[in-house]
Design a protein around this motif. Structure first.
Motif, PDB file in Angstrom:
ATOM      1  N   LEU A 221       0.800  -1.133   0.011  1.00 58.55           N
ATOM      2  CA  LEU A 221      -0.054  -0.137  -0.160  1.00 58.55           C
ATOM      3  C   LEU A 221       0.838   1.314   0.102  1.00 58.55           C
ATOM      4  CD1 LEU A 221      -3.118   0.695   0.256  1.00 58.55           C
ATOM      5  CD2 LEU A 221      -2.662   1.154   2.801  1.00 58.55           C
ATOM      6  N   VAL A 222       1.900   1.214   0.887  1.00 60.68           N
ATOM      7  CA  VAL A 222       3.045   2.388   0.931  1.00 60.68           C
ATOM      8  C   VAL A 222       3.449   2.568  -0.352  1.00 60.68           C
ATOM      9  CG1 VAL A 222       4.939   3.212   1.758  1.00 60.68           C
ATOM     10  CG2 VAL A 222       3.272   2.068   3.459  1.00 60.68           C
ATOM     11  N   GLY A 223       3.908   1.517  -1.311  1.00 58.30           N
ATOM     12  CA  GLY A 223       4.580   1.260  -2.501  1.00 58.30           C
ATOM     13  C   GLY A 223       3.404   1.901  -3.548  1.00 58.30           C
ATOM     14  N   ILE A 224       2.150   1.673  -3.573  1.00 55.25           N
ATOM     15  CA  ILE A 224       1.123   2.124  -4.461  1.00 55.25           C
ATOM     16  C   ILE A 224       1.094   3.708  -4.073  1.00 55.25           C
ATOM     17  CG2 ILE A 224      -1.225   2.274  -4.874  1.00 55.25           C
ATOM     18  CD1 ILE A 224      -1.223  -0.781  -4.240  1.00 55.25           C
ATOM     19  N   ILE A 225       1.129   4.091  -3.140  1.00 54.20           N
ATOM     20  CA  ILE A 225       0.866   5.744  -2.589  1.00 54.20           C
ATOM     21  C   ILE A 225       2.143   6.323  -3.095  1.00 54.20           C
ATOM     22  CG2 ILE A 225       1.238   7.293  -0.734  1.00 54.20           C
ATOM     23  CD1 ILE A 225      -0.412   5.421   1.136  1.00 54.20           C
ATOM     24  N   TRP A 226       3.316   5.845  -2.994  1.00 57.12           N
ATOM     25  CA  TRP A 226       4.326   6.352  -3.746  1.00 57.12           C
ATOM     26  C   TRP A 226       4.382   6.409  -5.089  1.00 57.12           C
ATOM     27  CZ3 TRP A 226       9.394   3.675  -1.328  1.00 57.12           C
ATOM     28  CH2 TRP A 226       9.372   4.023   0.062  1.00 57.12           C
ATOM     29  N   LEU A 227       3.707   5.363  -5.918  1.00 50.79           N
ATOM     30  CA  LEU A 227       3.493   5.467  -7.405  1.00 50.79           C
ATOM     31  C   LEU A 227       2.527   6.598  -7.555  1.00 50.79           C
ATOM     32  CD1 LEU A 227       3.532   1.729  -8.140  1.00 50.79           C
ATOM     33  CD2 LEU A 227       5.300   3.337  -8.652  1.00 50.79           C
ATOM     34  N   GLN A 228       1.400   6.741  -6.935  1.00 46.15           N
ATOM     35  CA  GLN A 228       0.397   7.510  -7.419  1.00 46.15           C
ATOM     36  C   GLN A 228       0.784   9.164  -7.108  1.00 46.15           C
ATOM     37  OE1 GLN A 228      -1.851   6.711  -9.244  1.00 46.15           O
ATOM     38  NE2 GLN A 228      -3.352   5.444  -8.191  1.00 46.15           N
ATOM     39  N   SER A 229       1.718   9.355  -6.238  1.00 41.15           N
ATOM     40  CA  SER A 229       2.300  10.509  -5.817  1.00 41.15           C
ATOM     41  C   SER A 229       2.875  11.180  -7.014  1.00 41.15           C
ATOM     42  CB  SER A 229       3.077  10.598  -4.741  1.00 41.15           C
ATOM     43  OG  SER A 229       2.140  10.121  -3.245  1.00 41.15           O
ATOM     44  N   ILE A 230       3.775  10.288  -7.827  1.00 40.81           N
ATOM     45  CA  ILE A 230       4.388  10.848  -8.922  1.00 40.81           C
ATOM     46  C   ILE A 230       3.859  10.493 -10.251  1.00 40.81           C
ATOM     47  CG2 ILE A 230       6.635  10.852  -7.646  1.00 40.81           C
ATOM     48  CD1 ILE A 230       5.891   7.997  -9.981  1.00 40.81           C
ATOM     49  N   ASN A 231       2.564   9.901 -10.329  1.00 42.74           N
ATOM     50  CA  ASN A 231       1.953   9.456 -11.521  1.00 42.74           C
ATOM     51  C   ASN A 231       1.285  10.628 -12.314  1.00 42.74           C
ATOM     52  OD1 ASN A 231       1.829   7.354 -13.521  1.00 42.74           O
ATOM     53  ND2 ASN A 231      -0.186   7.002 -12.803  1.00 42.74           N
ATOM     54  N   GLY A 232       1.139  11.656 -11.691  1.00 42.64           N
ATOM     55  CA  GLY A 232       0.264  12.649 -12.375  1.00 42.64           C
ATOM     56  C   GLY A 232       1.314  13.648 -13.129  1.00 42.64           C
ATOM     57  N   THR A 233       2.159  12.939 -14.009  1.00 39.65           N
ATOM     58  CA  THR A 233       3.021  13.868 -14.934  1.00 39.65           C
ATOM     59  C   THR A 233       2.396  14.749 -15.725  1.00 39.65           C
ATOM     60  OG1 THR A 233       3.132  11.867 -16.211  1.00 39.65           O
ATOM     61  CG2 THR A 233       4.898  12.044 -14.595  1.00 39.65           C
ATOM     62  N   ASN A 234       1.085  14.565 -16.211  1.00 42.21           N
ATOM     63  CA  ASN A 234       0.421  15.278 -17.207  1.00 42.21           C
ATOM     64  C   ASN A 234      -0.102  16.348 -16.596  1.00 42.21           C
ATOM     65  OD1 ASN A 234      -1.418  13.576 -15.409  1.00 42.21           O
ATOM     66  ND2 ASN A 234      -3.086  14.087 -17.076  1.00 42.21           N
ATOM     67  N   THR A 235      -0.051  16.707 -15.188  1.00 42.43           N
ATOM     68  CA  THR A 235      -0.399  17.873 -14.520  1.00 42.43           C
ATOM     69  C   THR A 235       0.595  18.932 -14.681  1.00 42.43           C
ATOM     70  OG1 THR A 235       0.582  17.304 -12.579  1.00 42.43           O
ATOM     71  CG2 THR A 235      -1.672  16.712 -12.948  1.00 42.43           C
ATOM     72  N   THR A 236       1.915  18.691 -15.088  1.00 43.55           N
ATOM     73  CA  THR A 236       2.997  19.591 -15.226  1.00 43.55           C
ATOM     74  C   THR A 236       3.292  20.183 -16.542  1.00 43.55           C
ATOM     75  OG1 THR A 236       4.682  18.109 -15.837  1.00 43.55           O
ATOM     76  CG2 THR A 236       4.386  18.504 -13.573  1.00 43.55           C
TER      77      THR A 236
ATOM     78  N   LEU B 123      12.394  10.868 -15.927  1.00 44.73           N
ATOM     79  CA  LEU B 123      13.019   9.992 -15.023  1.00 44.73           C
ATOM     80  C   LEU B 123      12.525   9.763 -13.742  1.00 44.73           C
ATOM     81  CD1 LEU B 123      16.580  11.750 -15.418  1.00 44.73           C
ATOM     82  CD2 LEU B 123      15.699   9.610 -16.491  1.00 44.73           C
ATOM     83  N   LEU B 124      11.768  10.682 -13.182  1.00 40.15           N
ATOM     84  CA  LEU B 124      11.324  10.253 -11.392  1.00 40.15           C
ATOM     85  C   LEU B 124      10.579   8.986 -11.514  1.00 40.15           C
ATOM     86  CD1 LEU B 124      11.424  11.247  -8.586  1.00 40.15           C
ATOM     87  CD2 LEU B 124       9.465  12.840  -9.090  1.00 40.15           C
ATOM     88  N   PRO B 125       9.349   8.935 -12.478  1.00 35.58           N
ATOM     89  CA  PRO B 125       8.536   7.509 -12.427  1.00 35.58           C
ATOM     90  C   PRO B 125       9.369   6.462 -12.796  1.00 35.58           C
ATOM     91  CG  PRO B 125       7.588   9.351 -13.579  1.00 35.58           C
ATOM     92  CD  PRO B 125       8.838   9.833 -13.361  1.00 35.58           C
ATOM     93  N   LEU B 126      10.266   6.624 -13.622  1.00 30.54           N
ATOM     94  CA  LEU B 126      11.235   5.323 -13.573  1.00 30.54           C
ATOM     95  C   LEU B 126      12.080   5.066 -12.405  1.00 30.54           C
ATOM     96  CD1 LEU B 126      12.447   3.377 -15.716  1.00 30.54           C
ATOM     97  CD2 LEU B 126      14.212   4.907 -16.076  1.00 30.54           C
ATOM     98  N   LEU B 127      12.481   5.885 -11.769  1.00 32.55           N
ATOM     99  CA  LEU B 127      13.213   5.728 -10.765  1.00 32.55           C
ATOM    100  C   LEU B 127      12.250   5.079  -9.351  1.00 32.55           C
ATOM    101  CD1 LEU B 127      15.376   8.889 -10.312  1.00 32.55           C
ATOM    102  CD2 LEU B 127      16.044   6.447 -11.146  1.00 32.55           C
ATOM    103  N   VAL B 128      11.179   5.522  -9.277  1.00 32.48           N
ATOM    104  CA  VAL B 128      10.139   5.383  -8.185  1.00 32.48           C
ATOM    105  C   VAL B 128       9.664   3.797  -8.509  1.00 32.48           C
ATOM    106  CG1 VAL B 128       8.145   5.609  -6.991  1.00 32.48           C
ATOM    107  CG2 VAL B 128       9.526   7.602  -7.404  1.00 32.48           C
ATOM    108  N   CYS B 129       9.766   3.590  -9.724  1.00 31.88           N
ATOM    109  CA  CYS B 129       8.889   2.445 -10.145  1.00 31.88           C
ATOM    110  C   CYS B 129      10.134   1.246  -9.815  1.00 31.88           C
ATOM    111  CB  CYS B 129       8.792   2.137 -11.468  1.00 31.88           C
ATOM    112  SG  CYS B 129       7.213   3.002 -11.979  1.00 31.88           S
ATOM    113  N   ALA B 130      11.133   1.502 -10.311  1.00 31.05           N
ATOM    114  CA  ALA B 130      12.531   0.592  -9.756  1.00 31.05           C
ATOM    115  C   ALA B 130      12.563   0.269  -8.017  1.00 31.05           C
ATOM    116  CB  ALA B 130      13.655   1.188 -10.265  1.00 31.05           C
ATOM    117  N   VAL B 131      12.166   1.387  -7.736  1.00 26.26           N
ATOM    118  CA  VAL B 131      12.326   1.025  -5.951  1.00 26.26           C
ATOM    119  C   VAL B 131      11.074   0.222  -5.342  1.00 26.26           C
ATOM    120  CG1 VAL B 131      12.107   2.060  -4.042  1.00 26.26           C
ATOM    121  CG2 VAL B 131      13.640   3.082  -5.440  1.00 26.26           C
ATOM    122  N   VAL B 132       9.940   0.508  -6.088  1.00 26.11           N
ATOM    123  CA  VAL B 132       8.574   0.071  -5.591  1.00 26.11           C
ATOM    124  C   VAL B 132       8.237  -1.415  -6.308  1.00 26.11           C
ATOM    125  CG1 VAL B 132       6.267   0.373  -5.601  1.00 26.11           C
ATOM    126  CG2 VAL B 132       7.752   2.207  -5.096  1.00 26.11           C
TER     127      VAL B 132
END
Length: 231
Positions: free
Chosen positions: A13-28, A180-189
């Motif tokens: 669940l914590v891993g999913i929270i991390w993923l969702q926190s960086i997954n809104g790339t289109n908002t930038t 890069l950030l989603p790739l790094l977080v995905c690798a960790v999670v």
């Protein structure tokens, strides 16, 4: 359910929270759209159509659902992060003049690919939430999805803290982080996003765990809003 399985259940669940926190790339997109417009000599209509392109990529999100049936979830996650790397990374190379300027249709296609990458990560998040919390799947999905609202704040704070105040440099930084950030977080999670044997029946202290995460989520949201207002 064993203590180790219970620990991995909450870690997922914590891993999913991390993923969702960086997954809104289109908002930038608003943060670098002007630079994209100037660098590639686009009209405002073309820029507006790129907003649609990001959403159009999500029309093909069903590919990720099919992939999740036949592929390990970690691989689905990797595919999603690689699509984002390609979609945003190539655009970064364009705006920094590291490769020649593309045709508009190429930028449109890359934006679609980047938009589609969000679906792959979302699919993994939903599948893990539903499978690992079968008795609280609605709560798990709703709770983790809410963290996607932090994405713009996270990316903005990183750019403000680590990159130049120049509008050009900041625009480049957003594209670089998006790739890069989603790739790094995905690798960790990736090791955490797996199916856990949760057994049957109501696990002990499940409500307490969710209540604690709710408190953290509310506090995080309030803090994000207050700091965004400059208070």
């Amino acid at each position: 359910m064993s203590s180790s399985s219970k620990a991995f259940q909450w870690l997922s669940l914590v891993g999913i929270i991390w993923l969702q926190s960086i997954n809104g790339t289109n908002t930038t997109f608003p943060a670098y759209s002007s630079q994209l417009k100037n660098s590639l000599s686009m009209s405002q209509i073309q820029i507006n159509n790129l907003v649609f392109a990001s959403d159009a990529g999500k029309l093909f999100g069903w590919f990720s659902g099919i992939a999740a049936i036949y592929l390990p979830l970690w691989l689905v996650l990797v595919i999603g992060s690689l699509l984002g790397l390609i979609g945003y990374g190539v655009q970064f190379l364009f705006v920094t003049n590291l490769i020649s300027s593309p045709a508009y249709w190429q930028i449109f296609l890359l934006t679609m690919v980047a938009g589609n990458s969000v679906c792959w990560i979302n699919t993994v998040c939903y599948v893990v939430s539903i499978r690992n919390f079968p008795l609280h799947q609605q709560v798990a999905v709703g709770l983790t999805t809410s963290y996607q609202g932090l994405s713009a704040k996270i990316y903005t704070d990183i750019v403000s803290a680590a990159f130049s105040s120049s509008p050009h440099k900041r625009a480049h930084a957003y594209l670089l982080l998006n790739s890069l950030l989603p790739l790094l977080v995905c690798a960790v999670v990736a090791p955490l996003v797996r199916n856990i044997d949760v057994g049957t029946g109501e696990p002990r202290n499940m409500a307490t765990g969710f209540n604690l995460i709710f408190v953290i989520t509310i506090a995080t949201g309030i803090y994000a809003v207050i700091t965004s207002l400059g208070l």
